[in-house]
Enzyme design. Structure first.
Site, PDB file in Angstrom:
ATOM      1  N   HIS A  24       0.845  -1.200   0.000  1.00 47.55           N
ATOM      2  CA  HIS A  24       0.000   0.000   0.000  1.00 47.55           C
ATOM      3  C   HIS A  24       0.875   1.243   0.000  1.00 47.55           C
ATOM      4  O   HIS A  24       0.639   2.187  -0.781  1.00 47.55           O
ATOM      5  CB  HIS A  24      -0.908  -0.006   1.234  1.00 47.55           C
ATOM      6  CG  HIS A  24      -1.710   1.248   1.409  1.00 47.55           C
ATOM      7  ND1 HIS A  24      -3.026   1.359   1.032  1.00 47.55           N
ATOM      8  CD2 HIS A  24      -1.377   2.464   1.930  1.00 47.55           C
ATOM      9  CE1 HIS A  24      -3.468   2.571   1.304  1.00 47.55           C
ATOM     10  NE2 HIS A  24      -2.479   3.272   1.856  1.00 47.55           N
ATOM     11  N   GLU A  25       1.893   1.247   0.852  1.00 49.16           N
ATOM     12  CA  GLU A  25       2.787   2.408   0.916  1.00 49.16           C
ATOM     13  C   GLU A  25       3.641   2.524  -0.341  1.00 49.16           C
ATOM     14  O   GLU A  25       3.981   3.627  -0.762  1.00 49.16           O
ATOM     15  CB  GLU A  25       3.674   2.324   2.166  1.00 49.16           C
ATOM     16  CG  GLU A  25       2.905   2.329   3.477  1.00 49.16           C
ATOM     17  CD  GLU A  25       1.950   3.510   3.599  1.00 49.16           C
ATOM     18  OE1 GLU A  25       2.265   4.600   3.077  1.00 49.16           O
ATOM     19  OE2 GLU A  25       0.875   3.349   4.212  1.00 49.16           O
ATOM     20  N   HIS A  28       1.987   4.620  -2.810  1.00 44.34           N
ATOM     21  CA  HIS A  28       2.210   6.065  -2.663  1.00 44.34           C
ATOM     22  C   HIS A  28       3.637   6.441  -3.079  1.00 44.34           C
ATOM     23  O   HIS A  28       3.855   7.492  -3.702  1.00 44.34           O
ATOM     24  CB  HIS A  28       2.012   6.491  -1.204  1.00 44.34           C
ATOM     25  CG  HIS A  28       0.616   6.336  -0.696  1.00 44.34           C
ATOM     26  ND1 HIS A  28      -0.475   6.873  -1.343  1.00 44.34           N
ATOM     27  CD2 HIS A  28       0.129   5.708   0.413  1.00 44.34           C
ATOM     28  CE1 HIS A  28      -1.578   6.587  -0.661  1.00 44.34           C
ATOM     29  NE2 HIS A  28      -1.233   5.870   0.397  1.00 44.34           N
TER      30      HIS A  28
END
Length: 442
Positions: A24-25, A28
């Site tokens: 998920h990170e 980003h």
């Protein structure tokens, strides 16, 4: 052995969730670096740093509290007036917090970083960076769903009989204890037996359970020849389906309920048999519809989250039961995973499939939850970027001066409130999952 399997199930899901958070990170991190925003930290967890290593301009590491992760980008907020941008409009505790947040966002800014600040990005780039995390969870959910459906398959009814009911009873009633005096079902009267494979029904070749069920329902009161494969030989029998009330089902096989929550019924033909099931691999075309159905169900849970949390609280502090379709914490997910892994009577492939499906559901839930348009969630940052774009466009249409980047630091009071509510929600769910866990398996 059961305890070891339980632990392995918990570890499997814990590692899967940790990897999901890390990816998920990454969702980003990658677009932020592509858009040349300087990323100072990529961390999994919160609190004290357990391990880290700096590569290039970014520090990568793990922290002590495994409750998420974050990517730190310089210039998340416009600078304070002393730095040449935002001037405080008021004083007070929240204004002080906003001022400090702006300062922290610029403390790592160095020479040459003027065009690498997050707040200076075009709106569309901000949105891509913030949607990168939820998109990664969606992608993981799609991949795991594909593995589940195409690799393991889904249980499908076969034309092999698993049971032949002895007594004919009305829908919703129980068979009598003394089955010798009851009315026999058409299947029992015709001599059908568990293990029989129905190959022909009323002169038509049986290729699937659904087709045969439709034929049975349409044959009430009529003698029908049936051919079954038994012990390697074909046996022809005669059966007469009876007209009786049976539940109405939808396309997925679920019972349709009326406005009062009671099962809807209809008068159809019935013989009194049940099929065995087998795992059947699904085509690739089935993956996205399955993901879409899951997203719709998860969205319904999120939309009704306040009401569902009230139900969780009542169950946790009273004798009321938990809603099996309600929200659970990662403690509850781990417990379910452990119970699945410990079911030694279930084939190993079926247990692994269930765990894969559980991880797919967790990722889809993370995707939907992070899209809630409230800070500190990703959806809150997306909402802020959309508002910035809308007011800039409005100013341009009205011939006014460009208002510049939206100072999302002004929403920090709301951010702290939402963060506090999320902590309370997490604590409530964990407590409920310990003292009143959801009973999924009966």
């Amino acid at each position: 052995m059961t305890v070891l399997l339980f632990i392995l199930g918990v570890v499997f899901v814990a590692v899967g969730v940790a990897v999901s958070i890390a990816l998920h990170e990454v969702g980003h991190l990658v677009p932020a670096k592509l858009f040349r925003v300087r990323v100072t930290k990529y961390m999994i967890g919160f609190g004290p740093t357990l391990w880290s290593r700096k590569k290039g301009e970014t520090e990568y590491g793990f922290k002590a509290i495994p409750a998420g992760g974050y990517v730190a980008m310089i210039g998340m907020y416009p600078p304070n007036a002393a730095d040449g941008s935002v001037r405080p409009s008021s004083t007070g505790m929240f204004q002080t917090l906003a001022t400090e947040a702006r300062s922290l966002a610029h403390e790592d800014v160095g020479p040459g970083d003027e065009n690498r600040l997050f707040y200076r990005l075009p709106v569309w780039k901000k949105i891509i960076i913030m949607l990168g995390g939820p998109f990664m969870n969606l992608l993981i959910g799609v991949v795991l769903t594909a593995v589940l459906l195409m690799g393991f398959g889904t249980p499908q009814a076969t034309t092999t009989l698993a049971e032949v009911n002895a007594c004919q009873v009305a829908y919703g009633e129980s068979a009598p204890a003394d089955q010798s005096a009851c009315n026999k079902t058409p299947a029992a009267a015709a001599g059908l037996k568990p293990g029989d494979v129905i190959t022909v029904f009323d002169g038509r070749a049986v290729t699937g359970w659904a087709d045969m069920t439709a034929w049975i329902r349409a044959s009430a009161g009529r003698q029908v020849p049936v051919t079954v494969r038994r012990g390697g030989q074909d046996v022809t029998l005669t059966i007469t389906p009876v007209l009786t009330a049976r539940p109405v089902t939808d396309a997925s096989g679920a019972v349709v309920l009326d406005s009062k929550g009671q099962p809807e019924t209809q008068e159809v033909g019935f013989i009194g048999v049940g099929p065995t099931s087998a795992m059947v691999a699904q085509p690739a075309s089935a993956v996205l519809p399955a993901v879409g159905d899951s997203l719709v169900k998860i969205s319904g849970v999120v939309v009704n989250l306040p009401q569902r949390l009230v139900g969780v609280a009542k169950a946790a502090f009273s004798s009321a039961p938990r809603d099996p379709n309600g929200p659970i914490s990662m403690v509850g997910v781990g417990r379910v995973a452990g119970e699945v892994a410990a079911m030694e009577q279930v084939p190993l492939s079926a247990r692994i499939a269930t765990l894969v499906g559980l991880l797919a559901g967790v990722n889809l839930a993370l995707c939907i939850f992070n899209l809630i348009p409230l800070l500190p969630l990703d959806g809150g940052h997306v909402a802020g970027a959309l508002y910035e774009g809308a007011r800039r466009r409005a100013a341009k249409l009205l011939g006014r001066r460009d208002p510049g980047a939206f100072d999302i630091a002004k929403l920090l009071p709301l951010t702290y409130v939402v963060a506090s509510l999320l902590l309370v929600m997490g604590a409530l769910l964990m407590y409920a999952d310990i003292v009143k866990p959801i009973n999924i398996f009966g």
